[in-house]
Design a protein around this motif. Structure first.
Motif, PDB file in Angstrom:
ATOM      1  N   HIS A  85       0.620  -1.134  -0.458  1.00  0.00           N
ATOM      2  CA  HIS A  85      -0.014  -0.429  -0.268  1.00  0.00           C
ATOM      3  C   HIS A  85       0.828   0.892   0.401  1.00  0.00           C
ATOM      4  CE1 HIS A  85      -2.783   2.826   1.287  1.00  0.00           C
ATOM      5  NE2 HIS A  85      -1.931   3.241   2.267  1.00  0.00           N
ATOM      6  N   ASP A  86       0.756   2.162  -0.731  1.00  0.00           N
ATOM      7  CA  ASP A  86       1.501   3.425  -1.082  1.00  0.00           C
ATOM      8  C   ASP A  86       0.580   4.552   0.087  1.00  0.00           C
ATOM      9  OD1 ASP A  86       2.221   6.281  -1.621  1.00  0.00           O
ATOM     10  OD2 ASP A  86       2.162   5.657  -3.920  1.00  0.00           O
ATOM     11  N   PRO A  87       1.248   4.618   0.773  1.00  0.00           N
ATOM     12  CA  PRO A  87       0.510   6.399   1.793  1.00  0.00           C
ATOM     13  C   PRO A  87       0.024   6.743   1.246  1.00  0.00           C
ATOM     14  CG  PRO A  87       2.455   5.109   3.187  1.00  0.00           C
ATOM     15  CD  PRO A  87       2.365   4.859   1.179  1.00  0.00           C
ATOM     16  N   GLN A  88       1.136   7.517  -0.283  1.00  0.00           N
ATOM     17  CA  GLN A  88       0.428   8.190  -1.033  1.00  0.00           C
ATOM     18  C   GLN A  88      -0.445   8.136  -2.078  1.00  0.00           C
ATOM     19  OE1 GLN A  88       2.088  11.834  -0.880  1.00  0.00           O
ATOM     20  NE2 GLN A  88       2.650  10.445   0.798  1.00  0.00           N
ATOM     21  N   ASN A  89      -1.268   7.030  -2.071  1.00  0.00           N
ATOM     22  CA  ASN A  89      -2.035   7.155  -2.890  1.00  0.00           C
ATOM     23  C   ASN A  89      -3.376   6.516  -2.042  1.00  0.00           C
ATOM     24  OD1 ASN A  89      -4.081   5.439  -4.766  1.00  0.00           O
ATOM     25  ND2 ASN A  89      -2.776   4.235  -5.376  1.00  0.00           N
ATOM     26  N   GLU A  90      -4.701   7.657  -2.564  1.00  0.00           N
ATOM     27  CA  GLU A  90      -5.858   6.994  -2.104  1.00  0.00           C
ATOM     28  C   GLU A  90      -6.866   6.363  -2.428  1.00  0.00           C
ATOM     29  OE1 GLU A  90      -7.532  10.737  -0.115  1.00  0.00           O
ATOM     30  OE2 GLU A  90      -5.347  10.659   1.610  1.00  0.00           O
ATOM     31  N   SER A  91      -6.477   5.879  -3.386  1.00  0.00           N
ATOM     32  CA  SER A  91      -7.781   5.716  -4.339  1.00  0.00           C
ATOM     33  C   SER A  91      -7.670   3.899  -4.383  1.00  0.00           C
ATOM     34  CB  SER A  91      -7.580   4.911  -6.152  1.00  0.00           C
ATOM     35  OG  SER A  91      -7.033   6.471  -6.792  1.00  0.00           O
ATOM     36  N   PHE A  92      -8.184   3.689  -2.695  1.00  0.00           N
ATOM     37  CA  PHE A  92      -7.527   2.186  -2.163  1.00  0.00           C
ATOM     38  C   PHE A  92      -7.976   1.315  -3.294  1.00  0.00           C
ATOM     39  CE2 PHE A  92      -8.532   5.871   0.743  1.00  0.00           C
ATOM     40  CZ  PHE A  92      -7.241   5.686   1.326  1.00  0.00           C
ATOM     41  N   GLY A  93      -8.992   1.152  -3.809  1.00  0.00           N
ATOM     42  CA  GLY A  93      -9.736   0.041  -4.575  1.00  0.00           C
ATOM     43  C   GLY A  93      -9.290   0.058  -5.574  1.00  0.00           C
ATOM     44  N   GLU A  94      -8.410   0.990  -6.109  1.00  0.00           N
ATOM     45  CA  GLU A  94      -7.707   0.649  -7.554  1.00  0.00           C
ATOM     46  C   GLU A  94      -6.872  -0.221  -7.279  1.00  0.00           C
ATOM     47  OE1 GLU A  94      -8.460   4.599  -9.462  1.00  0.00           O
ATOM     48  OE2 GLU A  94     -10.442   4.076  -9.116  1.00  0.00           O
ATOM     49  N   GLU A  95      -6.506   0.501  -6.454  1.00  0.00           N
ATOM     50  CA  GLU A  95      -4.798   0.037  -5.646  1.00  0.00           C
ATOM     51  C   GLU A  95      -4.673  -1.647  -5.684  1.00  0.00           C
ATOM     52  OE1 GLU A  95      -1.393   1.627  -2.782  1.00  0.00           O
ATOM     53  OE2 GLU A  95      -2.819   0.575  -1.411  1.00  0.00           O
ATOM     54  N   ALA A  96      -5.404  -1.597  -5.024  1.00  0.00           N
ATOM     55  CA  ALA A  96      -6.089  -3.708  -4.788  1.00  0.00           C
ATOM     56  C   ALA A  96      -6.754  -4.548  -5.523  1.00  0.00           C
ATOM     57  CB  ALA A  96      -6.801  -3.519  -3.486  1.00  0.00           C
ATOM     58  N   VAL A  97      -7.016  -3.905  -6.390  1.00  0.00           N
ATOM     59  CA  VAL A  97      -6.974  -4.300  -8.329  1.00  0.00           C
ATOM     60  C   VAL A  97      -5.875  -4.552  -8.654  1.00  0.00           C
ATOM     61  CG1 VAL A  97      -7.957  -4.368 -10.024  1.00  0.00           C
ATOM     62  CG2 VAL A  97     -10.056  -4.144  -8.202  1.00  0.00           C
ATOM     63  N   ALA A  98      -4.915  -3.683  -8.652  1.00  0.00           N
ATOM     64  CA  ALA A  98      -3.624  -2.995  -9.572  1.00  0.00           C
ATOM     65  C   ALA A  98      -2.473  -3.955  -9.380  1.00  0.00           C
ATOM     66  CB  ALA A  98      -3.039  -1.977  -9.387  1.00  0.00           C
TER      67      ALA A  98
ATOM     68  N   GLN B  54     -13.454  -9.487  -8.744  1.00  0.00           N
ATOM     69  CA  GLN B  54     -13.145 -10.230  -7.900  1.00  0.00           C
ATOM     70  C   GLN B  54     -13.319  -9.287  -6.435  1.00  0.00           C
ATOM     71  OE1 GLN B  54     -11.861 -13.835  -9.372  1.00  0.00           O
ATOM     72  NE2 GLN B  54     -12.552 -14.851  -7.673  1.00  0.00           N
ATOM     73  N   VAL B  55     -12.759  -8.642  -6.779  1.00  0.00           N
ATOM     74  CA  VAL B  55     -11.964  -7.677  -6.192  1.00  0.00           C
ATOM     75  C   VAL B  55     -13.530  -6.942  -4.988  1.00  0.00           C
ATOM     76  CG1 VAL B  55     -10.356  -6.088  -5.057  1.00  0.00           C
ATOM     77  CG2 VAL B  55      -9.867  -7.873  -6.471  1.00  0.00           C
ATOM     78  N   PHE B  56     -13.947  -6.591  -4.182  1.00  0.00           N
ATOM     79  CA  PHE B  56     -15.045  -5.726  -3.711  1.00  0.00           C
ATOM     80  C   PHE B  56     -14.557  -4.724  -2.237  1.00  0.00           C
ATOM     81  CE2 PHE B  56     -17.002  -9.279  -6.258  1.00  0.00           C
ATOM     82  CZ  PHE B  56     -18.633  -9.093  -5.911  1.00  0.00           C
ATOM     83  N   LYS B  57     -15.541  -3.678  -3.240  1.00  0.00           N
ATOM     84  CA  LYS B  57     -14.526  -2.796  -1.474  1.00  0.00           C
ATOM     85  C   LYS B  57     -16.256  -2.650  -0.814  1.00  0.00           C
ATOM     86  CE  LYS B  57     -16.347   0.668  -5.391  1.00  0.00           C
ATOM     87  NZ  LYS B  57     -16.514   2.326  -6.052  1.00  0.00           N
ATOM     88  N   THR B  58     -16.119  -2.008   0.683  1.00  0.00           N
ATOM     89  CA  THR B  58     -17.055  -1.511   1.245  1.00  0.00           C
ATOM     90  C   THR B  58     -16.707  -0.533   2.113  1.00  0.00           C
ATOM     91  OG1 THR B  58     -16.324  -3.214   3.131  1.00  0.00           O
ATOM     92  CG2 THR B  58     -17.349  -2.392   3.587  1.00  0.00           C
ATOM     93  N   LEU B  59     -18.148   0.285   1.306  1.00  0.00           N
ATOM     94  CA  LEU B  59     -18.537   1.594   1.471  1.00  0.00           C
ATOM     95  C   LEU B  59     -19.857   1.576   2.480  1.00  0.00           C
ATOM     96  CD1 LEU B  59     -19.363   2.514  -1.903  1.00  0.00           C
ATOM     97  CD2 LEU B  59     -16.904   2.997  -0.772  1.00  0.00           C
ATOM     98  N   VAL B  60     -19.528   2.691   3.095  1.00  0.00           N
ATOM     99  CA  VAL B  60     -20.576   2.868   4.248  1.00  0.00           C
ATOM    100  C   VAL B  60     -21.035   4.309   4.221  1.00  0.00           C
ATOM    101  CG1 VAL B  60     -20.933   3.816   6.708  1.00  0.00           C
ATOM    102  CG2 VAL B  60     -19.155   2.274   6.539  1.00  0.00           C
ATOM    103  N   VAL B  61     -22.616   3.716   3.879  1.00  0.00           N
ATOM    104  CA  VAL B  61     -23.737   4.531   3.369  1.00  0.00           C
ATOM    105  C   VAL B  61     -24.419   5.305   4.548  1.00  0.00           C
ATOM    106  CG1 VAL B  61     -23.705   3.918   0.849  1.00  0.00           C
ATOM    107  CG2 VAL B  61     -24.999   2.938   3.150  1.00  0.00           C
ATOM    108  N   ALA B  62     -25.296   6.072   4.895  1.00  0.00           N
ATOM    109  CA  ALA B  62     -26.172   7.319   5.566  1.00  0.00           C
ATOM    110  C   ALA B  62     -27.339   6.999   4.969  1.00  0.00           C
ATOM    111  CB  ALA B  62     -25.812   8.530   6.156  1.00  0.00           C
ATOM    112  N   LEU B  63     -28.246   6.095   6.261  1.00  0.00           N
ATOM    113  CA  LEU B  63     -29.739   5.989   5.279  1.00  0.00           C
ATOM    114  C   LEU B  63     -30.705   6.703   6.585  1.00  0.00           C
ATOM    115  CD1 LEU B  63     -29.737   2.280   5.264  1.00  0.00           C
ATOM    116  CD2 LEU B  63     -29.690   3.817   4.342  1.00  0.00           C
ATOM    117  N   PRO B  64     -31.043   8.157   5.235  1.00  0.00           N
ATOM    118  CA  PRO B  64     -32.025   8.775   7.120  1.00  0.00           C
ATOM    119  C   PRO B  64     -33.022   8.547   7.609  1.00  0.00           C
ATOM    120  CG  PRO B  64     -31.693   9.813   4.141  1.00  0.00           C
ATOM    121  CD  PRO B  64     -30.500   8.566   3.971  1.00  0.00           C
TER     122      PRO B  64
END
Length: 164
Positions: A26-39, A51-61
């Motif tokens: 993991h490059d600490p300068q990289n903030e495209s975390f999912g893309e970095e994992a795929v690469a 096959q590489v999944f990202k986990t996102l947190v969403v807000a439900l009013p």
């Protein structure tokens, strides 16, 4: 049982779910975390980017936070995620709220071992694979497991929540 490196791995071990931890640079300068994992993981043991999944947190009013798990190459359909979770609307959660709720930093949020288990929706494309990869709870760490185990451990509903 040996001490688990992250709460996510601890949760998988406690549930006796077969999994493999995959580490990558993991490059600490990289903030495209999912893309970095795929690469970093594409081509390893025949891993397809979808096959590489990202986990996102969403807000439900009026309903708090929830989790959406989908393939990295796709965008989340907030409308589809909201419908799958039984609410009218969803927005992306504030970064601080996502980190506070999950106990993980952005780029390392795992669907497993969160401080509080949140309602979760997993994209139906997960069922196409013998194994999927998602964060193991630390940037540069993924865990590979059967999609049914991901669904079972998180209590997730399945829905088409991705958009291109």
């Amino acid at each position: 049982m040996a001490r688990a490196a992250t709460p996510a791995i601890k949760a998988l071990l406690a549930a006796e779910i077969p999994h493999e931890v995959l580490r990558y640079h993991h490059d600490p300068q990289n903030e495209s975390f999912g893309e970095e994992a795929v690469a970093e993981l594409a081509g390893v043991d025949g891993v397809d980017p979808e096959q590489v999944f990202k986990t996102l947190v969403v807000a439900l009013p009026k309903a708090g936070l929830a989790v959406a798990v989908l393939p990295v190459p796709f965008q989340l359909s907030l409308k589809a995620a909201a419908a799958a979770l039984g609410v009218a609307k969803a927005t992306m959660a504030d970064r601080a709220a996502a980190e506070r709720s999950s106990g993980y930093v952005i780029g390392g949020i795992s669907p497993f071992g969160q401080r509080k288990q949140l309602p979760t929706v997993v994209d139906s494309s997960a069922l196409r694979w013998d194994r999927v990869l998602c964060s193991a709870g630390k940037r540069g760490w993924d865990v590979a497991l059967h999609p049914q185990d991901l669904i079972a451990l998180t209590g997730a509903v399945i829905a088409d929540i991705r958009t291109s």
